[in-house]
Design an enzyme around this catalytic site. Sequence first.
Site, short mmCIF file in Angstrom:
data_model
loop_
_atom_site.label_atom_id
_atom_site.label_comp_id
_atom_site.label_asym_id
_atom_site.label_seq_id
_atom_site.Cartn_x
_atom_site.Cartn_y
_atom_site.Cartn_z
N HIS A 9 20.03 76.16 -4.07
CA HIS A 9 20.54 77.54 -4.06
C HIS A 9 21.33 77.87 -5.32
CE1 HIS A 9 21.22 81.31 -2.07
NE2 HIS A 9 22.54 81.20 -2.14
N SER A 23 22.61 85.10 -5.17
CA SER A 23 22.89 85.06 -3.73
C SER A 23 23.45 86.40 -3.25
CB SER A 23 23.84 83.89 -3.43
OG SER A 23 23.85 83.58 -2.05
N ASP A 65 15.53 75.56 -1.67
CA ASP A 65 16.78 76.21 -1.29
C ASP A 65 17.01 76.04 0.21
OD1 ASP A 65 18.87 78.06 -0.77
OD2 ASP A 65 18.22 79.33 -2.42
#
Length: 352
Positions: free
Chosen positions: A331, A176, A303
């Site tokens: 995610h 991320s 996601d």
Amino acid sequence: MGNKFICMTKKDTKTGGFGSKSKRGSMSRRRGSMEEELLHKQALAMAIQQHQLSQRFDNGSMSRRIGSTSSRRRAANLSDPFSGANTKQLPEFLENIKTKKFVLVHGEGLGAWCWYKTMALLEETGLLPIALDLKGCGINITDSKNVMTMEEYSKPLIDFLQELPEDEKVILVGHSSGGACVSYALEHLPQKISKAIYLCGTMISDGQRPFDVFAEELGSAEIFSSESKSLIYGNGKDNPPTGFMFEKQHLHGLYFNQSPAKDVALAMVSMRPIPLGPMMEKLSLTKEKYGTCRRFYIQTLDDHALSPDVQEKLVRENSPEGVFKIKGSDHCPFFSKPQSLHKILLEIAQIP
């Protein structure tokens, strides 16, 4: 133990009990539950060890990395339910991997703790994973409101890379917004990184902010409005916000829509506020440094925080060497699809 198993089999073949599909399925589920419990206990032991070590060292020191020699020895002795590797093939398999040290960089709000499944899998395979707490994250004692720049935020990672022996390189994995820290490291210490892997990460362009990647999808939502309860004003309401922290009802839907309940519970009690300064900082990335590094991208196809469309756009605009996809992953694939993630990490590690 083996004799008892044989006796039970003979006894139950008359009734079709133990040998039936339903009984086998039930035993498989119980075994899976026991093995999952083992992994959670391992993660807790690692966290306790890290906390104890942290009491003896200064902030950002070597002790603040999950993955010490002793923890690797313990992990090697555990039976890992997620490992699909055939141990008889490991020596030949490892010969194909030139760089065996993986450095795992967490995303926003998370910490080194989130990698416990991936670390167990990599260690069981014979590799050397290191998970870092970025500044103001995990058990790093810095208050997140005092982390204002990407340089400060990434300092534990940069310190670790600088301390490596001169001829040693690592495979860097950034999840991320941790992808921005990976890009920062590629720009400042490209000679220490053999490959960089962006796991649904913010693989941003020169002059772009990590926040820009999320803003397209979440920027107009209530989450980031001036009235949002997610914004944190560490220096008072009269000053700009210093961080943000998603509310629990948002977290589950955005980050953990496919993750096991135990991992979600772990995250809910372990996540910390996200320093806003580093997320709003434009990165300077040059062709001479960042541009010379080998980059790979892993897309997560279920996601809700960084949609497949946004990830595809990042790939189109920044052209990594290779793109891999994990079906059914939210995610946080280290929770929802650890085995699939592990397989891809090994595949990338073997690329000449």
